[in-house]
Design a protein around this motif. Structure first.
Motif, PDB file in Angstrom:
ATOM      1  N   ILE A   1      55.943  53.463  14.063  1.00  0.00           N
ATOM      2  CA  ILE A   1      54.772  54.123  13.452  1.00  0.00           C
ATOM      3  C   ILE A   1      53.409  53.720  14.502  1.00  0.00           C
ATOM      4  N   TYR A   2      52.808  54.849  14.877  1.00  0.00           N
ATOM      5  CA  TYR A   2      51.577  54.630  15.987  1.00  0.00           C
ATOM      6  C   TYR A   2      50.266  54.618  14.943  1.00  0.00           C
ATOM      7  N   SER A   3      49.552  53.954  15.019  1.00  0.00           N
ATOM      8  CA  SER A   3      48.077  53.970  14.384  1.00  0.00           C
ATOM      9  C   SER A   3      47.233  54.109  15.288  1.00  0.00           C
ATOM     10  N   ARG A   4      46.169  55.044  15.033  1.00  0.00           N
ATOM     11  CA  ARG A   4      44.982  55.436  15.921  1.00  0.00           C
ATOM     12  C   ARG A   4      43.914  54.401  15.271  1.00  0.00           C
ATOM     13  N   ASP A   5      43.895  53.824  14.043  1.00  0.00           N
ATOM     14  CA  ASP A   5      42.778  53.343  13.452  1.00  0.00           C
ATOM     15  C   ASP A   5      43.229  51.819  13.147  1.00  0.00           C
ATOM     16  N   SER A   6      42.163  50.920  12.685  1.00  0.00           N
ATOM     17  CA  SER A   6      42.457  49.846  12.084  1.00  0.00           C
ATOM     18  C   SER A   6      41.877  49.932  10.668  1.00  0.00           C
ATOM     19  N   GLY A   7      42.349  48.737   9.973  1.00  0.00           N
ATOM     20  CA  GLY A   7      41.831  48.576   8.303  1.00  0.00           C
ATOM     21  C   GLY A   7      42.846  49.141   7.774  1.00  0.00           C
ATOM     22  N   LYS A   8      42.515  49.551   6.282  1.00  0.00           N
ATOM     23  CA  LYS A   8      43.355  50.011   5.207  1.00  0.00           C
ATOM     24  C   LYS A   8      43.475  51.331   5.554  1.00  0.00           C
ATOM     25  N   ARG A   9      44.894  51.954   5.499  1.00  0.00           N
ATOM     26  CA  ARG A   9      45.110  53.394   5.696  1.00  0.00           C
ATOM     27  C   ARG A   9      46.302  53.872   4.942  1.00  0.00           C
ATOM     28  N   SER A  10      46.310  55.035   4.263  1.00  0.00           N
ATOM     29  CA  SER A  10      47.352  55.677   3.699  1.00  0.00           C
ATOM     30  C   SER A  10      47.874  56.866   4.240  1.00  0.00           C
ATOM     31  N   ALA A  11      49.109  57.021   3.951  1.00  0.00           N
ATOM     32  CA  ALA A  11      49.686  58.434   4.631  1.00  0.00           C
ATOM     33  C   ALA A  11      51.036  58.822   3.403  1.00  0.00           C
ATOM     34  N   LYS A  12      51.067  59.974   3.443  1.00  0.00           N
ATOM     35  CA  LYS A  12      52.130  60.506   2.546  1.00  0.00           C
ATOM     36  C   LYS A  12      53.326  60.941   3.707  1.00  0.00           C
ATOM     37  N   LEU A  13      54.632  60.193   3.335  1.00  0.00           N
ATOM     38  CA  LEU A  13      55.900  60.442   4.410  1.00  0.00           C
ATOM     39  C   LEU A  13      56.681  61.327   3.364  1.00  0.00           C
ATOM     40  N   LYS A  14      57.251  62.323   4.253  1.00  0.00           N
ATOM     41  CA  LYS A  14      58.246  63.051   3.463  1.00  0.00           C
ATOM     42  C   LYS A  14      59.461  63.087   4.514  1.00  0.00           C
ATOM     43  N   PHE A  15      60.726  63.016   3.759  1.00  0.00           N
ATOM     44  CA  PHE A  15      62.097  62.826   4.296  1.00  0.00           C
ATOM     45  C   PHE A  15      62.960  64.067   4.157  1.00  0.00           C
ATOM     46  N   ASP A  16      63.936  64.295   5.116  1.00  0.00           N
ATOM     47  CA  ASP A  16      64.659  65.367   4.707  1.00  0.00           C
ATOM     48  C   ASP A  16      65.986  65.311   5.514  1.00  0.00           C
ATOM     49  N   VAL A  17      67.060  65.913   5.583  1.00  0.00           N
ATOM     50  CA  VAL A  17      68.206  66.232   6.529  1.00  0.00           C
ATOM     51  C   VAL A  17      68.415  67.444   6.826  1.00  0.00           C
ATOM     52  N   GLY A  18      67.384  68.506   6.754  1.00  0.00           N
ATOM     53  CA  GLY A  18      67.522  69.744   7.016  1.00  0.00           C
ATOM     54  C   GLY A  18      66.935  70.677   6.025  1.00  0.00           C
ATOM     55  N   GLN A  19      66.966  71.918   6.283  1.00  0.00           N
ATOM     56  CA  GLN A  19      66.048  72.819   5.327  1.00  0.00           C
ATOM     57  C   GLN A  19      66.740  72.813   4.007  1.00  0.00           C
ATOM     58  N   GLY A  20      65.890  72.526   3.002  1.00  0.00           N
ATOM     59  CA  GLY A  20      66.137  72.739   1.885  1.00  0.00           C
ATOM     60  C   GLY A  20      66.899  71.449   0.951  1.00  0.00           C
ATOM     61  N   THR A  21      66.738  70.411   1.707  1.00  0.00           N
ATOM     62  CA  THR A  21      67.235  69.250   1.151  1.00  0.00           C
ATOM     63  C   THR A  21      66.302  68.233   0.580  1.00  0.00           C
ATOM     64  N   GLN A  22      64.974  68.637   0.482  1.00  0.00           N
ATOM     65  CA  GLN A  22      64.053  67.838  -0.101  1.00  0.00           C
ATOM     66  C   GLN A  22      64.463  68.026  -1.588  1.00  0.00           C
ATOM     67  N   ASP A  23      64.188  66.816  -2.442  1.00  0.00           N
ATOM     68  CA  ASP A  23      64.473  66.670  -3.997  1.00  0.00           C
ATOM     69  C   ASP A  23      63.199  67.533  -4.679  1.00  0.00           C
TER      70      ASP A  23
END
Length: 725
Positions: free
Chosen positions: A152-174
Motif C-alpha cells: 500500500i502506497y499512501s500519498r498523504d499523512s494523517g488519518k485516512r480511510s479506504a474501501k477495499l474490494k476483493f475478488d478472484v474473477g468476474q462475478g465472484t464478489q459476494d
C-alpha cells in the motif's frame, strides 16, 4: 480441521511452505519479519502455529466460499502506512473452493489522479498492489489457507480511510457488498528532502531526477502525480531549494539535464527526517557559447499522454520547468485539436510571461485534429494571430493545407509539416531511394504539392509556401528521402528538429532539436528566422555540426548560396562533436531504423568502438567521410570536393544530426541534380491526390485541383531541365 464452521483438508505442509515463502518475500520487499518470527516459522509444523505468527500481521481475512464467492473481514484495528511510501501488509485467505485464479484488490481511493475530476483528487490518496514476484506465484495455490502480501502506497499523512474490494474473477464478489471492507489507516508523516542543483558554473538550475528504491519503485508514485510532475514520466524536475517528500529508506537517484550534460547517479540512505542533497552537473558541450541555441518547435501542453482532468492539459509554468530541466532554450508550445478551446487562451503572439532568459516559451499552433490535418499536420510558428478568419475555434479551418499556409505566410509565420515521415514509409534503407510512398498519413504528404508554390508574404512579395520539414521524430529514411528529392529538383526547403511531445515521444521535451546560429541576444523571432534561412542543424543533441561552411560561406547566410563561373574544387569545413559512452548500448544492435528512437547517436556508432562518421553529401549522396572520436571534443573537419554542375552540399552524422544545405550554382544554372528525383516527385503528386482528394471540402476542391495541377506542371518542367538521370 474446522475453520469458520467449514471442514477443511489437512494442508499443514502446504500452509507452512507458503508461510516461509511469505517470509522470504517480505525480506525482498524490505519489510522483514522479526528474528523471533522467522525462528518460529522455521520450526512451525501446523496451520495453527502459522496462524499464530502471521495473523497479527494481516489486515484482512478473505474467505472464498465453495461457490467461489468472496467475502472479507478486518483483522487489524488501525494499520499503519507511511506518507509518500510503500508498506507491506498480509492478507489471510481461506480458500474453501480451492480457487487457483489471481486474487485481485481494488479501491475507488486507489484510482489514478490523471483524468480525474478536481473534486475527486483528495479522495484518491492510495495505491494498491498485490505482490506477485518471486518467490510467490501469480495465482492462488488452491490450498485451504494461504497468505498474500498487499503493498500500500499512501500519498498523504494523517488519518485516512479506504474501501477495499476483493475478488478472484468476474462475478465472484459476494452478495450484500461482503467482498468490500472499509479500513481506517494511520499514515505516518515523511519529511522533505531538499535539492541543491548547480550547473557547470555553480549557478542554481533545474534538472531531471529519477528516484527509485532498491526494488525499482519510482518516487513520487506516478499514479499519484499531477503537474508539474507528469504521471507518464519516471522523472521529476526540481531546482535548487525545491524538495521532494520521501519516507525513510535506501534510494538511487539518477539525474540528468538534457543531451548536452553527462548523466549521473547517487545512491543514499535517507533517515526520513529531512536534509539536503547536492547535485553538481557536468556538461560535455555547450553550443550556445558559440552562438548555437537549442529549441524544439513542436511540444504540447495538452493532448496525447497529458490528462484532460483535473485541468485540460497543463500550463505554461509546467512546460517551462521541463524545458529548463532539459536545457532546451526555445520551446514552441503548440495548441492543437485536444483542449483547443481551453489552451487557445494562452496565445499572446509573444514570449509567455513564464519565460526566464535564455529559456523562452511561446504558444503557437499545430493544425492537427482539425482543418487540413488529414493531408498532413502543419506547424505554424511565429504567428501574430492564431485564429483562421471566420470563427473562434477549430471547426472552420481550411481542408486544403495550402490555403492555411497562405494565411500563415501572409502574417510572417514560419511554417512546415509536422512529423514528416508519417505516410512516407518505404522498405529501402537507402538514401535517396525511389520507392513511391503511400502518402496515406499525417506527415509531409501534401508537402510534395505545397513546396512548388510561392505565396504572398507580409509585404505582398512572393515567398515559399513551406519553410521547413520536421525531422527526428519519425524514421530517418522516410523523413530525409522526400527532402533529398525536392532539393535535387531545385527547391530550398530547410529542416528543423522536433519531438512532438508527448505524442510521438512522451519521455521528455527536446529529444528532437534544432540548433540555430544567432548573432547577438537570443529571441524567439530570430530563432525562427534562423530556421527559415537554414542557419541551423538538427538532431538528438548528442552530436553537433557547428559552423558548417563552403568556400568560406557559412550555412544560412547570404541565402546559403555561392556562385562559380565554372566547375572546380570547393572547400568544406564543419566543427563536429559527438558523445558516446565507452560501453555499447546493446539495445541498438540490429534495431531497425523504423523502431524508436529514430535518431540517436548510438545508431551512428561504428562497430564496437567509440567513433562516428561525419559524411559530406552532394545531392544526397556521400562523397567523402571522416571517422571521428565521439569523446565530446570538438573536431575541425575539412573536406575538398569537386563540383562540376550546380548542386547542394550538406554534412551529416547519419542517425544523429544533419546540417542544412549550401547551394553551389555553376554558371548561374539552377540545381537540377536528378531526373529520377523529378520523376519521383511527379509520381508522388499523383499518389498524394489519389489519397487526399476525399478529405477536401467541396468548396475547396477547385483550389485543390489548381494546386495539384500547378505541382504537376512544375515537376514536368523540371524533368525536362534535368540533364543527369
Amino acid at each position: 480441521m474446522l475453520l469458520g464452521g467449514t471442514l477443511l483438508a489437512n494442508d499443514d505442509q502446504s500452509v507452512v511452505l507458503n508461510a516461509r515463502q511469505i517470509g522470504d518475500a517480505l525480506d525482498v520487499l524490505g519489510n522483514p519479519l522479526t528474528e523471533k518470527e522467522k525462528g518460529d516459522l522455521d520450526v512451525a509444523k501446523t496451520t495453527e502455529e502459522v496462524s499464530a505468527i502471521l495473523d497479527p500481521k494481516s489486515i484482512v481475512e478473505v474467505v472464498i466460499n465453495p461457490e467461489s464467492r468472496v467475502k472479507v473481514r478486518s483483522l487489524s484495528v488501525v494499520p499503519s502506512l507511511v506518507e509518500k511510501g510503500w508498506t507491506s501488509h498480509l492478507i489471510k485467505i481461506i480458500n474453501e473452493a480451492g480457487v487457483t485464479a489471481p486474487l485481485q484488490v481494488s479501491s475507488a481511493q486507489a484510482l489514478p489522479l490523471a483524468n480525474a475530476a478536481k473534486e475527486s483528487l483528495a479522495d484518491r490518496w492510495l495505491k494498491l498492489d498485490i505482490f506477485r514476484g518471486r518467490p510467490l506465484a501469480n495465482t492462488l495455490s488452491g490450498v485451504s489457507i494461504e497468505y498474500r502480501i498487499l503493498q500500500i502506497y499512501s500519498r498523504d499523512s494523517g488519518k485516512r480511510s479506504a474501501k477495499l474490494k476483493f475478488d478472484v474473477g468476474q462475478g465472484t464478489q459476494d452478495l450484500g457488498f461482503r467482498s468490500e471492507i472499509l479500513i481506517n489507516f494511520d499514515c505516518l508523516s515523511s519529511a522533505d528532502l531538499s535539492f541543491e542543483v548547480l550547473d557547470e558554473n555553480n549557478k542554481p538550475t533545474i534538472a531531471a531526477f529519477e528516484i527509485r528504491d532498491m526494488l525499482g519503485r519510482v518516487y513520487p508514485d506516478q499514479a499519484k502525480r499531477i503537474a508539474p510532475d507528469m504521471h507518464f514520466h519516471p522523472q521529476i524536475y526540481r531546482g535548487s531549494g525545491e524538495t521532494v517528500r520521501l519516507p525513510k529508506g535506501e534510494y538511487r537517484i539518477g539525474y540528468s539535464r538534457g543531451p548536452e550534460y553527462m548523466a549521473g547517479e547517487k545512491q543514499f540512505t535517507y533517515d526520513g527526517k529531512g536534509g539536503e542533497l547536492t547535485f553538481k552537473l557536468e556538461r560535455w558541450i555547450d553550443p550556445s557559447k558559440n552562438g548555437w541555441w537549442s529549441g524544439d518547435h513542436h511540444i504540447h501542453a495538452a493532448g496525447c499522454a497529458h490528462y484532460t482532468k483535473p485541468t485540460e492539459g497543463v500550463h505554461a509554468d509546467d512546460m517551462i520547468r521541463h524545458c529548463i530541466g532539459e536545457d532546451l532554450k526555445i520551446g514552441s508550445n503548440l495548441t492543437w485539436g485536444p483542449c483547443f478551446d481551453y489552451q487557445k487562451q494562452f496565445f499572446t503572439g509573444k514570449n509567455d510571461k513564464v519565460s526566464k532568459y535564455p529559456y523562452l516559451l511561446r504558444y503557437d499552433v499545430e493544425v492537427s485534429g482539425f482543418g487540413s490535418h488529414q493531408s498532413g499536420h502543419l506547424c505554424l510558428l511565429r504567428l501574430k494571430d492564431q485564429m483562421y478568419p471566420g470563427g473562434e475555434s477549430k471547426h472552420h479551418w481550411p481542408t486544403l493545407g495550402l490555403n492555411t499556409l497562405r494565411w500563415a505566410k501572409a502574417q510572417g509565420a514560419l511554417v512546415g509539416p509536422a512529423h514528416s515521415g508519417w505516410g512516407l514509409r518505404c522498405e529501402s534503407e537507402e538514401l535517396p531511394n525511389y520507392e513511391i510512398p503511400p502518402f496515406d498519413s499525417i506527415g509531409a504528404n501534401e508537402y510534395i504539392v505545397d513546396v512548388t508554390h510561392n505565396v504572398p508574404g507580409p509585404d505582398g512579395k512572393l515567398v515559399p509556401a513551406v519553410d521547413f520539414l520536421s525531422t527526428v521524430d519519425t524514421p530517418i529514411v522516410w523523413e530525409l528521402n522526400i527532402w533529398y528529392h525536392t532539393l535535387n529538383v531545385g527547391y530550398r526547403t530547410r529542416i528543423s528538429g522536433e519531438t512532438d511531445f508527448p505524442c510521438i515521444y512522451g519521455e521528455r521535451v527536446g529529444l528532437g532539436r534544432s540548433y540555430v546560429k544567432i548573432d547577438g541576444k537570443l529571441n524567439y523571432e530570430s530563432w525562427c528566422e534562423g530556421i527559415r534561412a537554414g542557419r541551423n542543424y538538427t538532431g538528438d543533441g548528442r552530436s553537433h555540426l557547428m559552423d558548417f561552411t563552403v568556400s568560406g560561406l557559412e550555412v544560412g547566410t547570404r541565402g546559403s548560396e555561392i556562385s562559380l563561373n565554372e566547375g572546380g574544387a570547393v572547400r568544406v569545413s564543419v566543427k563536429a562533436a559527438a558523445f558516446l559512452p565507452k560501453e555499447v548500448n546493446q539495445s541498438f544492435k540490429g534495431l531497425s531504423y523504423t523502431a524508436k528512437p529514430y535518431w540517436h547517436v548510438e545508431r551512428a556508432r561504428i562497430g564496437g568502438g567509440r567513433k562516428v562518421k561525419v559524411e559530406l553529401l552532394v545531392n544526397g549522396y556521400p562523397k567523402d567521410e571522416v571517422e571521428m572520436d565521439a569523446d565530446g571534443k570538438i573536431n575541425d573537419i575539412k573536406f575538398n570536393v569537386n563540383i562540376e554542375r550546380s548542386s547542394w552540399v550538406a554534412v551529416r552524422i547519419l542517425g544523429s544530426s544533419h546540417s542544412n544545405p549550401v547551394w553551389i550554382l555553376v554558371d548561374d544554372e539552377p540545381v537540377r541534380a536528378s531526373k529520377r528525383s523529378a520523376l519521383w516527385c511527379l509520381e508522388s503528386v499523383k499518389k498524394c491526390w489519389a489519397q487526399k482528394e476525399r478529405f477536401i471540402s467541396k468548396n475547396e476542391l477547385k483550389d485543390a485541383r489548381l494546386a495539384y495541377d500547378h505541382a504537376r506542371a512544375e515537376y514536368k518542367k523540371r524533368i525536362e531541365e534535368c540533364i543527369l538521370e
